[in-house]
Design a protein around this motif. Structure first.
Motif, PDB file in Angstrom:
ATOM      1  N   ALA A  16       0.844  -1.193   0.000  1.00 52.55           N
ATOM      2  CA  ALA A  16       0.000   0.000   0.000  1.00 52.55           C
ATOM      3  C   ALA A  16       0.882   1.247   0.000  1.00 52.55           C
ATOM      4  O   ALA A  16       0.647   2.206  -0.743  1.00 52.55           O
ATOM      5  N   LEU A  17       1.967   1.196   0.830  1.00 50.30           N
ATOM      6  CA  LEU A  17       2.889   2.339   0.892  1.00 50.30           C
ATOM      7  C   LEU A  17       3.533   2.606  -0.460  1.00 50.30           C
ATOM      8  O   LEU A  17       3.715   3.744  -0.884  1.00 50.30           O
ATOM      9  N   LEU A  18       3.889   1.519  -1.150  1.00 53.66           N
ATOM     10  CA  LEU A  18       4.561   1.646  -2.446  1.00 53.66           C
ATOM     11  C   LEU A  18       3.579   1.965  -3.574  1.00 53.66           C
ATOM     12  O   LEU A  18       3.965   2.148  -4.706  1.00 53.66           O
ATOM     13  N   GLY A  19       2.301   1.956  -3.269  1.00 61.38           N
ATOM     14  CA  GLY A  19       1.307   2.321  -4.266  1.00 61.38           C
ATOM     15  C   GLY A  19       0.897   1.176  -5.167  1.00 61.38           C
ATOM     16  O   GLY A  19       0.107   1.352  -6.079  1.00 61.38           O
ATOM     17  N   ALA A  20       1.413  -0.045  -4.911  1.00 66.12           N
ATOM     18  CA  ALA A  20       1.027  -1.197  -5.744  1.00 66.12           C
ATOM     19  C   ALA A  20      -0.289  -1.755  -5.219  1.00 66.12           C
ATOM     20  O   ALA A  20      -0.768  -1.368  -4.157  1.00 66.12           O
ATOM     21  N   ALA A  21      -0.893  -2.711  -5.973  1.00 62.55           N
ATOM     22  CA  ALA A  21      -2.142  -3.336  -5.527  1.00 62.55           C
ATOM     23  C   ALA A  21      -1.885  -4.040  -4.203  1.00 62.55           C
ATOM     24  O   ALA A  21      -0.871  -4.727  -4.052  1.00 62.55           O
ATOM     25  N   PRO A  22      -2.757  -3.872  -3.176  1.00 62.94           N
ATOM     26  CA  PRO A  22      -2.500  -4.476  -1.873  1.00 62.94           C
ATOM     27  C   PRO A  22      -2.589  -6.001  -1.940  1.00 62.94           C
ATOM     28  O   PRO A  22      -3.466  -6.538  -2.608  1.00 62.94           O
ATOM     29  N   ALA A  23      -1.651  -6.679  -1.255  1.00 59.90           N
ATOM     30  CA  ALA A  23      -1.710  -8.139  -1.196  1.00 59.90           C
ATOM     31  C   ALA A  23      -2.897  -8.525  -0.328  1.00 59.90           C
ATOM     32  O   ALA A  23      -3.182  -7.853   0.661  1.00 59.90           O
ATOM     33  N   ALA A  24      -3.602  -9.600  -0.725  1.00 61.66           N
ATOM     34  CA  ALA A  24      -4.763 -10.022   0.065  1.00 61.66           C
ATOM     35  C   ALA A  24      -4.279 -10.536   1.417  1.00 61.66           C
ATOM     36  O   ALA A  24      -3.315 -11.293   1.489  1.00 61.66           O
ATOM     37  N   ALA A  25      -4.951 -10.111   2.486  1.00 60.41           N
ATOM     38  CA  ALA A  25      -4.593 -10.605   3.814  1.00 60.41           C
ATOM     39  C   ALA A  25      -4.992 -12.065   3.919  1.00 60.41           C
ATOM     40  O   ALA A  25      -5.968 -12.488   3.302  1.00 60.41           O
ATOM     41  N   GLN A  26      -4.220 -12.822   4.698  1.00 58.15           N
ATOM     42  CA  GLN A  26      -4.538 -14.238   4.837  1.00 58.15           C
ATOM     43  C   GLN A  26      -5.033 -14.505   6.249  1.00 58.15           C
ATOM     44  O   GLN A  26      -4.450 -14.002   7.203  1.00 58.15           O
ATOM     45  N   THR A  27      -6.090 -15.247   6.348  1.00 56.93           N
ATOM     46  CA  THR A  27      -6.694 -15.529   7.650  1.00 56.93           C
ATOM     47  C   THR A  27      -6.597 -17.022   7.925  1.00 56.93           C
ATOM     48  O   THR A  27      -6.962 -17.827   7.073  1.00 56.93           O
ATOM     49  N   GLU A  28      -6.089 -17.354   9.094  1.00 56.19           N
ATOM     50  CA  GLU A  28      -5.951 -18.776   9.446  1.00 56.19           C
ATOM     51  C   GLU A  28      -7.194 -19.246  10.196  1.00 56.19           C
ATOM     52  O   GLU A  28      -7.663 -18.579  11.112  1.00 56.19           O
ATOM     53  N   ILE A  29      -7.668 -20.400   9.791  1.00 54.02           N
ATOM     54  CA  ILE A  29      -8.871 -20.994  10.386  1.00 54.02           C
ATOM     55  C   ILE A  29      -8.486 -22.371  10.929  1.00 54.02           C
ATOM     56  O   ILE A  29      -7.779 -23.120  10.255  1.00 54.02           O
ATOM     57  N   THR A  30      -8.917 -22.689  12.126  1.00 52.85           N
ATOM     58  CA  THR A  30      -8.633 -24.027  12.670  1.00 52.85           C
ATOM     59  C   THR A  30      -9.931 -24.827  12.800  1.00 52.85           C
ATOM     60  O   THR A  30     -10.932 -24.314  13.301  1.00 52.85           O
ATOM     61  N   VAL A  31      -9.850 -26.071  12.319  1.00 54.77           N
ATOM     62  CA  VAL A  31     -10.971 -27.014  12.461  1.00 54.77           C
ATOM     63  C   VAL A  31     -10.471 -28.207  13.267  1.00 54.77           C
ATOM     64  O   VAL A  31      -9.445 -28.791  12.918  1.00 54.77           O
ATOM     65  N   GLN A  32     -11.168 -28.554  14.325  1.00 56.73           N
ATOM     66  CA  GLN A  32     -10.797 -29.768  15.078  1.00 56.73           C
ATOM     67  C   GLN A  32     -11.882 -30.825  14.936  1.00 56.73           C
ATOM     68  O   GLN A  32     -13.073 -30.494  14.843  1.00 56.73           O
ATOM     69  N   HIS A  33     -11.455 -32.089  14.936  1.00 59.75           N
ATOM     70  CA  HIS A  33     -12.411 -33.203  14.949  1.00 59.75           C
ATOM     71  C   HIS A  33     -11.775 -34.375  15.685  1.00 59.75           C
ATOM     72  O   HIS A  33     -10.544 -34.406  15.863  1.00 59.75           O
ATOM     73  N   PRO A  34     -12.582 -35.368  16.104  1.00 60.30           N
ATOM     74  CA  PRO A  34     -12.056 -36.351  17.053  1.00 60.30           C
ATOM     75  C   PRO A  34     -11.421 -37.615  16.469  1.00 60.30           C
ATOM     76  O   PRO A  34     -11.085 -38.517  17.230  1.00 60.30           O
ATOM     77  N   LEU A  35     -11.259 -37.718  15.161  1.00 58.78           N
ATOM     78  CA  LEU A  35     -10.743 -38.967  14.587  1.00 58.78           C
ATOM     79  C   LEU A  35      -9.437 -38.696  13.836  1.00 58.78           C
ATOM     80  O   LEU A  35      -9.136 -37.539  13.523  1.00 58.78           O
ATOM     81  N   PRO A  36      -8.676 -39.748  13.506  1.00 60.91           N
ATOM     82  CA  PRO A  36      -7.471 -39.513  12.710  1.00 60.91           C
ATOM     83  C   PRO A  36      -7.858 -38.876  11.368  1.00 60.91           C
ATOM     84  O   PRO A  36      -8.824 -39.319  10.743  1.00 60.91           O
ATOM     85  N   THR A  37      -7.144 -37.837  10.938  1.00 58.61           N
ATOM     86  CA  THR A  37      -7.552 -37.149   9.701  1.00 58.61           C
ATOM     87  C   THR A  37      -7.361 -38.040   8.476  1.00 58.61           C
ATOM     88  O   THR A  37      -8.231 -38.125   7.604  1.00 58.61           O
ATOM     89  N   ALA A  38      -6.209 -38.747   8.421  1.00 59.13           N
ATOM     90  CA  ALA A  38      -5.989 -39.629   7.274  1.00 59.13           C
ATOM     91  C   ALA A  38      -6.971 -40.784   7.412  1.00 59.13           C
ATOM     92  O   ALA A  38      -7.035 -41.424   8.459  1.00 59.13           O
ATOM     93  N   ASN A  39      -7.764 -41.002   6.377  1.00 56.78           N
ATOM     94  CA  ASN A  39      -8.580 -42.202   6.339  1.00 56.78           C
ATOM     95  C   ASN A  39      -9.779 -42.279   7.283  1.00 56.78           C
ATOM     96  O   ASN A  39     -10.210 -43.377   7.616  1.00 56.78           O
ATOM     97  N   SER A  40     -10.289 -41.155   7.762  1.00 57.05           N
ATOM     98  CA  SER A  40     -11.547 -41.240   8.530  1.00 57.05           C
ATOM     99  C   SER A  40     -12.609 -40.387   7.849  1.00 57.05           C
ATOM    100  O   SER A  40     -12.296 -39.501   7.062  1.00 57.05           O
TER     101      SER A  40
END
Ligand code: PAF
Length: 324
Positions: A16-40
Motif C-alpha cells: 500500500a505504501l509503495l502504491g502497488a495493488a494491496p496483497a490479500a490478507a490471509q486468515t488462518e482458520i482451525t478445524v478440530q475433529h475427534p478422529l485420525p484425519t488420514a482415512n476417517s
C-alpha cells in the motif's frame, strides 16, 4: 483461531505504501475433529472443507486441521471463540442445544437416505437455527453413521443379552436412557477415555459406527460385534459466532459452499467404509452377529420411547420420523 498472519498484514502495508495493488490478507482458520484425519470420515469432511474454502477464497483463508478426541471440550472452545470450527457427533451437543436431543432417539431414522434427507430438509435447518441462542453456529449436518454394539463378554443376539453389560456411551442422556432401559449399565465418558476403559475392563462394551470401530482398532480390545444399528449418529460442523459474525455475506457464502463439499465427502466416506468395514473386522478376528431382529429391540425400548415423547419435542420427533 482466526488471525491475519503478521507476514501477510506486513506485506499488505508495504505494497500500500509503495502504491502497488494491496496483497490479500490471509486468515488462518482451525478445524478440530475427534478422529485420525488420514482415512476417517471426519477427516474426509475436514479435508474437503479446507480444499474448497482455500480454493474459492483464492487462499485468503488457510485451514489447519487438528485432532481432539474430546467432543465436549471442542464445543466449549468454539463457544468461547478459542476454536473456529469443530466437526463433532451430536453425542454431547444436546447438553448445549437441547433441541438436538431429538435426533439422537434410537431407531428414529430408517436408513441413510431417511436421515440425510430429513436433516438436509427445512426440519434439519430449524434445528440448526437453535444454535445461535446458545452461542454457537450450527453450520451444516454431517454424519458419523449408524451405531453398532461391541463387547468383550458374549455374543449379543437379543436384547436380553445386553442385560448387565457395562457399556460406554457418549455423554448423551437419550442414549443412556436407551441402554438403561435394556438393562445395561451405561457409563458415559469422552471418546479419549474409551480405549483405556476397555483395556482395564472398567467397561465391557461400547457402541459406535463401523468406520469408527475400524479406524480406531477397537477390535483389539473387543471380541464381539452385533450389527444393532440401534441409532443413527449425526455429526455437525459447528462454528464460532466470534468468527461467523466477522464474515462478509460473500465470505459466508463461500464458507457454506465449503461446508457442503465437506458434508458430501464425509457421507461418501461413511458409505464406502461401511461396505468394506464389516469384512475387515471379521478379518481382524471379531465375531460378527449380522442377523438382528430390530423389532425385538424396539419392543424392549418401549418404556424409553414413552419417556422421549414426554421429555423431548414430540411434534419434532414425529416430523423427523415421518419425513419422506
Ligand atoms: O463415540 C464417540 O464419542 C463418537 O462416536 C466419536 C468416535 C468421537 C465420533 O464422533
Amino acid at each position: 483461531m482466526l488471525r491475519r498472519t503478521a507476514l501477510a498484514a506486513g506485506l499488505a502495508g508495504l505494497t500500500a505504501l509503495l502504491g502497488a495493488a494491496p496483497a490479500a490478507a490471509q486468515t488462518e482458520i482451525t478445524v478440530q475433529h475427534p478422529l485420525p484425519t488420514a482415512n476417517s470420515h471426519y477427516g474426509a469432511g475436514a479435508m474437503a472443507f479446507k480444499e474448497t474454502l482455500e480454493r474459492l477464497s483464492n487462499n485468503r483463508y488457510r485451514v489447519t486441521i487438528q485432532r481432539n478426541d474430546n467432543e465436549r471440550e471442542m464445543i466449549e472452545s468454539v463457544q468461547i471463540g478459542t476454536l473456529d470450527f469443530t466437526i463433532t457427533s451430536t453425542g454431547p451437543v444436546g447438553n448445549f442445544v437441547p433441541e438436538v436431543r431429538t435426533v439422537d432417539v434410537p431407531f428414529l431414522f430408517r436408513d441413510y437416505a431417511h436421515a440425510r434427507g430429513a436433516l438436509d430438509s427445512p426440519i434439519g435447518q430449524e434445528i440448526l437455527a437453535k444454535f445461535q441462542a446458545r452461542g454457537l453456529v450450527g453450520v451444516i449436518w454431517m454424519e458419523n453413521g449408524f451405531r453398532h454394539l461391541t463387547n468383550s463378554r458374549r455374543e449379543v443376539n437379543t436384547p436380553a443379552d445386553i442385560r448387565g453389560l457395562k457399556v460406554r456411551t457418549m455423554e448423551n442422556q437419550v442414549h443412556m436412557r436407551a441402554f438403561s432401559t435394556l438393562g445395561a449399565l451405561p457409563t458415559p465418558m469422552a471418546f479419549s477415555e474409551l480405549i483405556p476403559a476397555l483395556q482395564q475392563g472398567t467397561v465391557d462394551g461400547q457402541e459406535n459406527p463401523i468406520p469408527v470401530i475400524v479406524a480406531n482398532n477397537i477390535n483389539q480390545v473387543q471380541r464381539y460385534l452385533t450389527l444393532t444399528g440401534h441409532v443413527y449418529s449425526p455429526a455437525l460442523l459447528i462454528g464460532s459466532p466470534a468468527l461467523w459474525g466477522r464474515l462478509s455475506a460473500a465470505d459466508r457464502a463461500i464458507f457454506l459452499q465449503a461446508a457442503q463439499a465437506g458434508r458430501d465427502a464425509n457421507r461418501a466416506k461413511v458409505t464406502a467404509d461401511e461396505q468394506s468395514g464389516v469384512d475387515e473386522l471379521r478379518r481382524r478376528g471379531m465375531t460378527v452377529t449380522t442377523s438382528v431382529d430390530t423389532a425385538q429391540f424396539q419392543t424392549a425400548l418401549a418404556a424409553a420411547f414413552t419417556q422421549y415423547e414426554r421429555e423431548l419435542d414430540g411434534n419434532l420427533l414425529r416430523r423427523l420420523r415421518d419425513w419422506k
